[in-house]
Design a protein around this motif. Structure first.
Motif, PDB file in Angstrom:
ATOM      1  N   ILE A  37     -70.054  80.082-138.995  1.00  0.00           N
ATOM      2  CA  ILE A  37     -71.014  81.151-139.273  1.00  0.00           C
ATOM      3  C   ILE A  37     -70.634  81.769-140.612  1.00  0.00           C
ATOM      4  O   ILE A  37     -69.877  82.742-140.688  1.00  0.00           O
ATOM      5  CB  ILE A  37     -71.000  82.225-138.159  1.00  0.00           C
ATOM      6  N   PRO A  38     -71.102  81.187-141.723  1.00  0.00           N
ATOM      7  CA  PRO A  38     -70.739  81.728-143.046  1.00  0.00           C
ATOM      8  C   PRO A  38     -71.475  83.027-143.345  1.00  0.00           C
ATOM      9  O   PRO A  38     -72.649  83.190-143.009  1.00  0.00           O
ATOM     10  CB  PRO A  38     -71.170  80.616-144.001  1.00  0.00           C
ATOM     11  N   THR A  39     -70.775  83.972-143.974  1.00  0.00           N
ATOM     12  CA  THR A  39     -71.366  85.250-144.342  1.00  0.00           C
ATOM     13  C   THR A  39     -70.717  85.745-145.625  1.00  0.00           C
ATOM     14  O   THR A  39     -69.557  85.417-145.919  1.00  0.00           O
ATOM     15  CB  THR A  39     -71.173  86.295-143.223  1.00  0.00           C
ATOM     16  N   TYR A  40     -71.460  86.532-146.377  1.00  0.00           N
ATOM     17  CA  TYR A  40     -70.933  87.053-147.644  1.00  0.00           C
ATOM     18  C   TYR A  40     -71.104  88.570-147.735  1.00  0.00           C
ATOM     19  O   TYR A  40     -70.133  89.314-147.764  1.00  0.00           O
ATOM     20  CB  TYR A  40     -71.613  86.362-148.821  1.00  0.00           C
ATOM     21  N   ASN A  41     -72.367  89.032-147.750  1.00  0.00           N
ATOM     22  CA  ASN A  41     -72.593  90.472-147.888  1.00  0.00           C
ATOM     23  C   ASN A  41     -73.519  91.028-146.819  1.00  0.00           C
ATOM     24  O   ASN A  41     -74.001  92.151-146.939  1.00  0.00           O
ATOM     25  CB  ASN A  41     -73.157  90.783-149.275  1.00  0.00           C
ATOM     26  N   GLU A  42     -73.793  90.272-145.758  1.00  0.00           N
ATOM     27  CA  GLU A  42     -74.683  90.737-144.703  1.00  0.00           C
ATOM     28  C   GLU A  42     -73.967  91.783-143.840  1.00  0.00           C
ATOM     29  O   GLU A  42     -72.754  91.711-143.635  1.00  0.00           O
ATOM     30  CB  GLU A  42     -75.139  89.566-143.827  1.00  0.00           C
ATOM     31  N   PRO A  43     -74.708  92.754-143.311  1.00  0.00           N
ATOM     32  CA  PRO A  43     -74.078  93.775-142.458  1.00  0.00           C
ATOM     33  C   PRO A  43     -73.623  93.192-141.126  1.00  0.00           C
ATOM     34  O   PRO A  43     -74.131  92.159-140.665  1.00  0.00           O
ATOM     35  CB  PRO A  43     -75.198  94.810-142.271  1.00  0.00           C
ATOM     36  N   LEU A  44     -72.702  93.878-140.494  1.00  0.00           N
ATOM     37  CA  LEU A  44     -72.134  93.388-139.239  1.00  0.00           C
ATOM     38  C   LEU A  44     -73.172  93.317-138.131  1.00  0.00           C
ATOM     39  O   LEU A  44     -73.109  92.423-137.267  1.00  0.00           O
ATOM     40  CB  LEU A  44     -70.968  94.301-138.813  1.00  0.00           C
ATOM     41  N   ASN A  45     -74.148  94.229-138.137  1.00  0.00           N
ATOM     42  CA  ASN A  45     -75.157  94.209-137.069  1.00  0.00           C
ATOM     43  C   ASN A  45     -76.037  92.964-137.136  1.00  0.00           C
ATOM     44  O   ASN A  45     -76.694  92.606-136.157  1.00  0.00           O
ATOM     45  CB  ASN A  45     -76.026  95.465-137.134  1.00  0.00           C
ATOM     46  N   VAL A  46     -76.057  92.254-138.287  1.00  0.00           N
ATOM     47  CA  VAL A  46     -76.779  90.986-138.396  1.00  0.00           C
ATOM     48  C   VAL A  46     -75.929  89.843-137.856  1.00  0.00           C
ATOM     49  O   VAL A  46     -76.427  88.938-137.173  1.00  0.00           O
ATOM     50  CB  VAL A  46     -77.180  90.724-139.866  1.00  0.00           C
ATOM     51  N   VAL A  47     -74.631  89.873-138.142  1.00  0.00           N
ATOM     52  CA  VAL A  47     -73.741  88.784-137.739  1.00  0.00           C
ATOM     53  C   VAL A  47     -73.384  88.872-136.257  1.00  0.00           C
ATOM     54  O   VAL A  47     -73.173  87.844-135.602  1.00  0.00           O
ATOM     55  CB  VAL A  47     -72.467  88.807-138.607  1.00  0.00           C
ATOM     56  N   ILE A  90     -73.491  74.414-137.844  1.00  0.00           N
ATOM     57  CA  ILE A  90     -73.585  75.474-138.860  1.00  0.00           C
ATOM     58  C   ILE A  90     -74.790  76.353-138.576  1.00  0.00           C
ATOM     59  O   ILE A  90     -75.904  75.852-138.359  1.00  0.00           O
ATOM     60  CB  ILE A  90     -73.689  74.864-140.273  1.00  0.00           C
ATOM     61  N   PHE A  91     -74.550  77.673-138.591  1.00  0.00           N
ATOM     62  CA  PHE A  91     -75.629  78.649-138.441  1.00  0.00           C
ATOM     63  C   PHE A  91     -75.489  79.700-139.531  1.00  0.00           C
ATOM     64  O   PHE A  91     -74.392  80.248-139.731  1.00  0.00           O
ATOM     65  CB  PHE A  91     -75.569  79.344-137.067  1.00  0.00           C
ATOM     66  N   ASP A  92     -76.590  79.969-140.251  1.00  0.00           N
ATOM     67  CA  ASP A  92     -76.589  81.146-141.108  1.00  0.00           C
ATOM     68  C   ASP A  92     -76.300  82.361-140.237  1.00  0.00           C
ATOM     69  O   ASP A  92     -76.637  82.385-139.046  1.00  0.00           O
ATOM     70  CB  ASP A  92     -77.931  81.301-141.808  1.00  0.00           C
ATOM     71  N   CYS A  93     -75.699  83.385-140.819  1.00  0.00           N
ATOM     72  CA  CYS A  93     -75.193  84.494-140.009  1.00  0.00           C
ATOM     73  C   CYS A  93     -76.294  85.256-139.287  1.00  0.00           C
ATOM     74  O   CYS A  93     -76.007  86.040-138.377  1.00  0.00           O
ATOM     75  CB  CYS A  93     -74.369  85.442-140.867  1.00  0.00           C
ATOM     76  N   VAL A 100     -76.075  70.150-136.891  1.00  0.00           N
ATOM     77  CA  VAL A 100     -74.752  69.624-136.553  1.00  0.00           C
ATOM     78  C   VAL A 100     -74.465  68.448-137.473  1.00  0.00           C
ATOM     79  O   VAL A 100     -75.324  67.583-137.676  1.00  0.00           O
ATOM     80  CB  VAL A 100     -74.685  69.168-135.085  1.00  0.00           C
ATOM     81  N   LEU A 101     -73.238  68.405-138.026  1.00  0.00           N
ATOM     82  CA  LEU A 101     -72.835  67.333-138.927  1.00  0.00           C
ATOM     83  C   LEU A 101     -71.563  66.671-138.414  1.00  0.00           C
ATOM     84  O   LEU A 101     -70.730  67.312-137.764  1.00  0.00           O
ATOM     85  CB  LEU A 101     -72.598  67.861-140.346  1.00  0.00           C
ATOM     86  N   LYS A 102     -71.420  65.417-138.730  1.00  0.00           N
ATOM     87  CA  LYS A 102     -70.249  64.653-138.325  1.00  0.00           C
ATOM     88  C   LYS A 102     -69.143  64.833-139.365  1.00  0.00           C
ATOM     89  O   LYS A 102     -69.348  64.591-140.560  1.00  0.00           O
ATOM     90  CB  LYS A 102     -70.626  63.172-138.211  1.00  0.00           C
ATOM     91  N   ARG A 103     -67.980  65.285-138.911  1.00  0.00           N
ATOM     92  CA  ARG A 103     -66.888  65.560-139.841  1.00  0.00           C
ATOM     93  C   ARG A 103     -66.479  64.302-140.617  1.00  0.00           C
ATOM     94  O   ARG A 103     -66.223  64.366-141.829  1.00  0.00           O
ATOM     95  CB  ARG A 103     -65.682  66.116-139.084  1.00  0.00           C
ATOM     96  N   GLN A 104     -66.432  63.156-139.954  1.00  0.00           N
ATOM     97  CA  GLN A 104     -66.025  61.916-140.609  1.00  0.00           C
ATOM     98  C   GLN A 104     -66.906  61.608-141.814  1.00  0.00           C
ATOM     99  O   GLN A 104     -66.412  61.221-142.880  1.00  0.00           O
ATOM    100  CB  GLN A 104     -66.069  60.763-139.607  1.00  0.00           C
ATOM    101  N   ALA A 105     -68.233  61.793-141.654  1.00  0.00           N
ATOM    102  CA  ALA A 105     -69.155  61.528-142.759  1.00  0.00           C
ATOM    103  C   ALA A 105     -68.934  62.521-143.899  1.00  0.00           C
ATOM    104  O   ALA A 105     -68.967  62.157-145.086  1.00  0.00           O
ATOM    105  CB  ALA A 105     -70.593  61.591-142.258  1.00  0.00           C
ATOM    106  N   LEU A 106     -68.699  63.779-143.548  1.00  0.00           N
ATOM    107  CA  LEU A 106     -68.464  64.795-144.582  1.00  0.00           C
ATOM    108  C   LEU A 106     -67.186  64.488-145.361  1.00  0.00           C
ATOM    109  O   LEU A 106     -67.150  64.600-146.594  1.00  0.00           O
ATOM    110  CB  LEU A 106     -68.373  66.182-143.943  1.00  0.00           C
ATOM    111  N   GLU A 107     -66.137  64.119-144.662  1.00  0.00           N
ATOM    112  CA  GLU A 107     -64.879  63.807-145.343  1.00  0.00           C
ATOM    113  C   GLU A 107     -65.009  62.573-146.220  1.00  0.00           C
ATOM    114  O   GLU A 107     -64.389  62.490-147.286  1.00  0.00           O
ATOM    115  CB  GLU A 107     -63.780  63.622-144.297  1.00  0.00           C
TER     116      GLU A 107
END
Length: 885
Positions: free
Chosen positions: A304-314, A383-386, A462-469
């Motif tokens: 759950i990647p986040t940068y500047n979103e408020p906590l009530n969103v995450v 992966i989910f946006d926050c 959903v992504l396969k780690r092996q393919a990403l690596e």
């Protein structure tokens, strides 16, 4: 007032005019006096022609003694209801002239038993009415014939015969394959390139249009393919005609502008053809069940990647991720905080999820996830946006694809938004008109999946780690790391898939400026991929994948072509430049039927996901803003940075975004002034140019409608809710303070409130404390609530004092429901172009109203003057007497 009782009102009215004219001596006297005045002062012939009508109407108001004459006077007043006093004015002269022409063309039926609003055709109107009847009759016959042809193989015996023929070894012969495709190509070349006379072109395009119009109601994929074939043929023939017969080589200005329009049309044709290819046969992939033994299920890391979103969103996203139905020992959840905020770490520790940060912000979201990959070890990464809250069934709906095929590296699901985007909120059409994203996630991604070209969209996947690596992690060279990552995995030989079942929902952009900023990033990123890792070049992709990626990239290069289309008709109006150098009738026969045919075909294919004419509105809003970043990225692909889309905010008051709407307003002004100047040229210009001038004005009026709708979007609606209400329809119960339990229905909910509907009348009052009872599977939960409002059988509840366990349970019973978002496409009926045109037109009117309402005080006098002038002009138009009396 007595209404006429005969059908032939117009003929009687003319005889009445003549009788009054010849019986009134005073009228004759005035006529000769005015006639001599006109001769002495050399007044125009138009004014002399209007004079009899003016005098005739003047005679209506001469005092009459006879009752029959009073009735005649009433009848004339009925036919000319909008003529005001005093009679002798230039405006009334125009009203009488236009109304007389209207009465000559349309004879208003006034029989006693006639329907109230029925109008009987007269002269040319009869011809149009008979033509419409003939077209409807022909349409019915064609539809029936096409249905018979398409249902010819419905019987079992016929189907079996077709299957035997289709499976014959004869069709495996490569020579026959080449011969078939060669004959097909030859036929297309003939239909596209052979020059037709205007009569032959009219017959040819009319047949294509009628067949397409009939096929639109025939069910089945074959009918769609037939319509696409006809659309490709007609549009390609049009483009061939444009290149070979319509460039004005003797006028440098017209040639330059004409080539610009021709290039824009070539771009539109290419996008049309690629779009047909992309969506001709959507896959509609279904989920694959998992093995019953959960011990065989793989481990999954949730980012759950986040940068500047408020906590009530995450907060809801992280809590909902814990509710995903997956073995607890095989599921690990991580908040990837690129903002290094202590309160986020405290929250992660409180609910029991992982927390990861990093020392720098290099490569933005892609760098954040690459850093997380070094500290996690799950076989798969979800992966989910926050702000995207996952349903508890997310992994069970997606993971089966990986188990079924080891080459699958990505399973993408739709991005669904439970809040209205700026178009929906500012135009007040949420859940009425498909939003801008719906075409991509509802149709295009299914089409991509058919060609093994599904795009990674950065969330709900959903992504396969092996393919990403294997490809070195998430791509960091562009600002659209998602699509670039999918492209690299596909080049490496992996498969990507798409399941068109919403399994998460999030927040749409808060404002039009934020929405445009997000699209600018997407446009810049796709242009960067085009330069740095062009799908047409290099190894690893099949032809279908290459074409799907190229179409996606071309879509974001629409800025310049869209502006060309919005300004092209002004070339003839302002500069007398023939950018389409052809006779009026040829322009009409090639352009209008082709556009109609393409509209009908697109409506057939996209009808549930993108309504007609709204695509032009969306593109017009974005055109100016994506023009610069895409052009810069094509020349300097390394320029530009990742910008985070702001979400979770609110507008405390309604306002108009003048800064963001400035380009639309300027383009709108050019088109409106152009139409006014065109009207002037119609009356005082060269009569030989009337035909092409009318086409240019019609085009400019269409642009005015589209730009008016674009202007309407910039009026930011008031949004004071930080918690968005989500419509729902599932059962629950409430327990009153006296211990009584009542069954209710949940009608909507947010993270701090619930709306319910009781089956019977209730005695609940505001501020009463009650328990809300909801279930998840076989588990039942209770939540303390207070009544905030009541209305008939509707009750609004506010959630208070929920501890962490109660918050988790509430999210599980609402946002995380497996069926929470399944009806996202069921709210929309299939497109009807006429209805869509009406909606865009009314939205355009709303845009003009917004400009007037929000105009600065310095411009109010000018706007009031223009408004009064437009009102005065509108008052000159003919009126149907039946609608007045």
């Amino acid at each position: 007032m007595t209404k006429p009782s005969r059908a032939s009102v117009t003929q009687k009215s003319m005889s009445l005019f003549l009788s009054i004219f010849f019986t009134k001596k005073i009228v004759r006297f005035l006529f000769f006096k005015f006639h001599s005045y006109f001769n002495q002062h050399k007044v125009s012939a138009l004014a002399a022609f209007l004079l009899p009508f003016l005098l005739l109407l003047l005679s209506i108001f001469i005092k009459l003694d006879n009752n029959n004459k009073r009735r005649l006077k009433a009848k004339l007043a009925y036919l000319y209801p909008h003529v005001s006093k005093p009679i002798v004015t230039p405006a009334n002269s125009i009203r009488i002239f236009l109304q007389s022409l209207y009465l000559l063309l349309f004879n208003v039926s006034v029989k006693k038993n006639a329907p109230k609003n029925r109008i009987r055709s007269h002269y040319s109107a009869k011809f149009f009415q008979k033509s419409a009847r003939f077209i409807r009759y022909l349409d019915t016959k064609l539809v029936r014939s096409c249905k018979r042809l398409w249902l010819l193989g419905s019987s079992k015996s016929t189907t079996q015969s077709y299957q035997k023929i289709a499976s014959a070894k004869l069709w495996r012969n490569r020579f026959l394959h080449f011969m078939f495709y060669g004959l097909l190509a030859l036929a297309v070349v003939i239909f596209v390139t052979v020059p037709f006379s205007l009569e032959a072109q009219a017959i040819f395009i009319s047949l294509i249009l009628l067949v397409s119009y009939s096929l639109r109601r025939v069910k089945g994929q074959m009918a769609t393919i037939a319509m696409i074939t006809l659309a490709v043929t007609s549009s390609t023939r049009y483009l061939w005609w444009r290149y070979t017969d319509t460039l004005n080589w003797h006028d440098p200005l017209a040639l330059t502008l004409g080539i610009g329009l021709l290039l824009a049309e070539s771009y539109a044709w290419l996008v049309l053809i690629l779009g047909f290819f992309q969506t001709i046969n959507p896959l509609h992939r279904k989920p694959i069940p998992l093995h019953k033994d959960t011990a065989l299920w793989p481990t999954v890391d949730v980012y759950i990647p986040t940068y500047n979103e408020p906590l009530n969103v995450v907060r809801p996203t992280a809590i909902a991720a814990q509710s995903i139905d997956w073995p607890a020992d095989k599921l690990n959840i991580y908040i990837l905080d690129d903002g290094k905020r202590p309160e986020f770490k405290e929250f992660a520790d409180e609910i029991g999820v992982g927390y990861l940060d990093r020392p720098d912000h290099k490569h933005a979201k892609a760098g954040n996830m690459n850093h997380a990959m070094k500290h996690t070890s799950g076989e798969y990464i979800a992966i989910f946006d926050c702000d995207h809250i996952p349903a508890r069934s997310f992994l069970q709906m997606t993971m089966g694809q990986f188990i079924n095929d080891s080459k699958v590296c990505l399973v993408q699901t739709p991005h669904h938004f439970f809040s209205a985007d700026p178009f929906e909120r500012n135009l007040n059409n949420h859940r009425q008109i498909p939003n801008e994203n719906m075409l991509f996630y509802g149709l295009i991604q299914d089409g991509n999946d058919m060609w093994d070209a599904t795009f990674f969209c950065g969330s709900c996947a959903v992504l396969k780690r092996q393919a990403l690596e294997e490809i070195g992690g998430f791509a960091v060279e562009t600002v659209t790391e998602d699509a670039h990552t999918a492209l690299r995995m596909q080049r490496a030989g992996y498969k990507t898939t798409y399941i068109n079942i919403p399994q998460a929902a999030g927040l749409a952009t808060d404002s039009l400026s934020a929405h445009i900023g997000q699209r600018i990033r997407w446009a810049r990123g796709m242009a960067q991929i085009f330069r740095l890792d062009n799908p047409l070049l290099g190894k690893g992709l099949n032809i279908g994948q290459r074409l799907c990626y190229i179409n996606a990239m071309l879509h974001f290069l629409s800025g310049i072509p869209r502006i060309v289309f919005l300004t092209a008709p002004l070339a003839l109006i302002y500069f007398n430049a023939y950018i389409i150098y052809a006779p009026f009738i040829a322009i009409f026969l090639y352009i209008v039927p082709t556009l109609l045919q393409v509209k009908i075909t697109n409506s057939r294919i996209q009808g549930k996901y993108r309504y007609s004419y709204w695509g032009e509105v969306y593109e017009s809003v974005l055109a100016w803003y994506i023009l610069k970043p895409t052009t810069v990225a094509l020349f300097n692909p390394n320029k530009g940075k990742f910008n985070v889309t702001e979400k979770g905010g609110f507008n405390d008051k309604a306002r108009y975004d003048w800064l963001i709407s400035k380009p639309y307003i300027i383009l709108l002004a050019f088109n409106v002034i152009g139409m006014c100047y065109g009207v002037f040229r119609l009356f005082f210009g060269d009569t030989s140019q009337i035909g092409v001038l009318l086409i240019s004005m019609l085009w400019a009026s269409y642009n005015t409608m589209i730009l008016g709708a674009a202007v309407a979007v910039a009026a930011e609606a008031k949004q004071v809710r930080s918690s968005h209400r989500i419509k729902a329809n599932f059962p629950a119960a409430i327990r009153l303070s006296n211990g009584r339990t009542m069954k209710v229905k949940i009608t909507d909910y947010s993270d701090n409130g619930v709306g319910i509907e009781t089956a019977h009348e209730h005695m609940c009052k505001t501020n009463d404390k009650i328990e809300l009872l909801m279930s998840r599977g076989k588990k039942q939960f209770s939540f303390p609530t207070y009544i905030c409002n009541t209305r008939d059988k509707q009750i609004g509840l506010t959630l208070r004092d929920l501890n962490l366990e109660k918050q988790k349970a509430f999210i599980q019973c609402t946002f995380s429901r497996a069926d929470a978002w399944l009806d996202w496409q069921d709210n929309f009926k299939h497109d009807k172009p006429s209805y869509s045109f009406k909606k865009v037109f009314t939205t355009s009117i709303r845009g003009f109203n917004n400009l007037i309402f929000h105009a600065p005080n310095q411009l109010k006098p000018l706007i009031n003057f223009i408004t009064r002038a437009m009102t005065q002009l509108a008052s000159l138009l003919p009126i149907n007497p039946k609608k007045v009396f």
